[in-house]
Write an enzyme that holds these catalytic residues in place. Structure first.
Site: not given
Length: 355
Positions: A216, A257-259
């Site tokens: 990540q 969450g990511h992105n």
């Protein structure tokens, strides 16, 4: 508010002063010299308190309130007890909030929990970190290498600011918050216990190799005037950044969450779960415990009812709800249809589900 313990009691204000501040009409001008010393709810207010009424559910409380004065619309003016001074306004709650902001301004943003005016002796600040004048760092906070923090910002007790993190001016980072791989704008409020910039949930499965963790390597970008509730987690991006838009307000215990990209001036209520790589437009409102699947797009101005599960894109201005979420009109029609079906078939359903 009727018995303030932790906040400084506001000075006494005359009803004439309050009428001027709120632009409400004091119905009995002869009461303008009377004073109030604080704000309270209808049922807890005493003769020295100002209260408000704007919800018919509490009409009985209005009729029995012992407040000194009440902000109320013309529709319910006649329901106010005789001894209570009437401040007539068509938006009672709005004017009450204006007063609350004036009376209890210190409650809008936490300052140092310990009355610090600089860097506490027990705080750890790396020699390469750059703190502008006027930064407050509470006890046991840790600020890592090459971090940059703007003037007027408060870093709470036990907070950890990672290497290279930038935090703008006039921000507040709550106690026990951990921030890494993040760039934060000005006037951002982060309540205690948040985790910002940690790994996203990036695992993929391959037949031969099993589950593999994807590095990540993105960041978290938080724009100006954002507020983030206690216990919220915001994962850094995997390849692109996780972005929180200007003026967005996030409640407690939200998982981002990511992105994920969240637009400007959005409202996210408590315990929302946002899966990775989804996009939320500007001025979107999500109710408590909404769950949104990954790679979803929610258009500008959309609203989602509390406890809904979103698995499809929502167009701009959409009003959706349910499990799984769909346009609310369709959802309500389906609920009514099912209720009718069950009601009409109740005779055939007797005994079903019994041992």
């Amino acid at each position: 508010m009727a018995q303030p313990t932790f906040f400084e009691q506001p000075r006494a204000s005359t009803l004439a002063e309050i009428a001027e501040l709120t632009q409400a009409h004091l119905v009995d001008g002869s009461r303008g010299v009377l004073t109030v010393r604080g704000l309270a709810s209808l049922d807890e207010a005493g003769p020295m308190h100002l209260t408000f009424f704007d919800n018919i559910k509490y009409l009985d409380q209005l009729r029995s309130t012992k407040a000194g004065a009440c902000l109320v619309s013309s529709r319910f003016e006649s329901d106010v007890p005789r001894q209570v001074a009437v401040l007539r306004t068509e938006q009672p709650f709005r004017e009450f909030v204006k007063l609350a902001r004036e009376f209890y301004n210190s409650a809008l943003r936490q300052q140092s929990w310990f009355g610090n005016q600089g860097i506490a002796s027990s705080a750890i600040v790396d020699d390469t970190a750059h703190l502008e004048d006027g930064v407050i760092v509470d006890p046991l906070a840790v600020i890592g290498p090459n971090a940059q923090i703007g003037s007027g910002t408060v870093i709470g007790a036990g907070a950890v600011i990672g290497s290279g993190v930038t935090i703008g001016r006039d921000c507040n980072v709550g106690a026990r918050t951990a921030i890494q791989y993040a760039m934060i704008g000005n006037n951002v409020v982060i309540h205690p216990g948040c985790s910002i910039g940690q790994d996203g949930y990036g695992f993929v499965s391959f037949e031969r190799d099993g589950r593999m963790k994807v590095p990540q390597t993105g960041r978290v970008l938080i724009q100006n005037d954002v507020e983030i509730g206690a216990g919220t987690t915001i994962d850094r991006g995997s390849l692109r950044d996780t972005v929180i838009g200007e003026g967005t307000k996030i409640d407690n215990q939200v998982q981002i969450g990511h992105n994920v990209t969240i637009g400007r001036h959005c409202l996210l209520a408590a315990q929302i779960g946002l899966a990775g790589s989804l996009t939320i437009g500007d001025n979107v409102a999500l109710g408590a415990k909404v769950g949104v699947n990954n790679h979803i797009h929610i258009g500008d101005g959309a609203e989602v009812t509390a406890m809904s599960a979103v698995k499809d894109n929502i167009p701009a201005g959409g009003r959706w709800g349910g499990y799984f979420a769909k346009p609310t009109r369709q959802w309500f029609r389906e609920i009514v249809a099912v209720e009718r079906l069950v009601s009409h078939g109740s005779a055939d359903l007797k005994g079903e589900g019994r041992d």
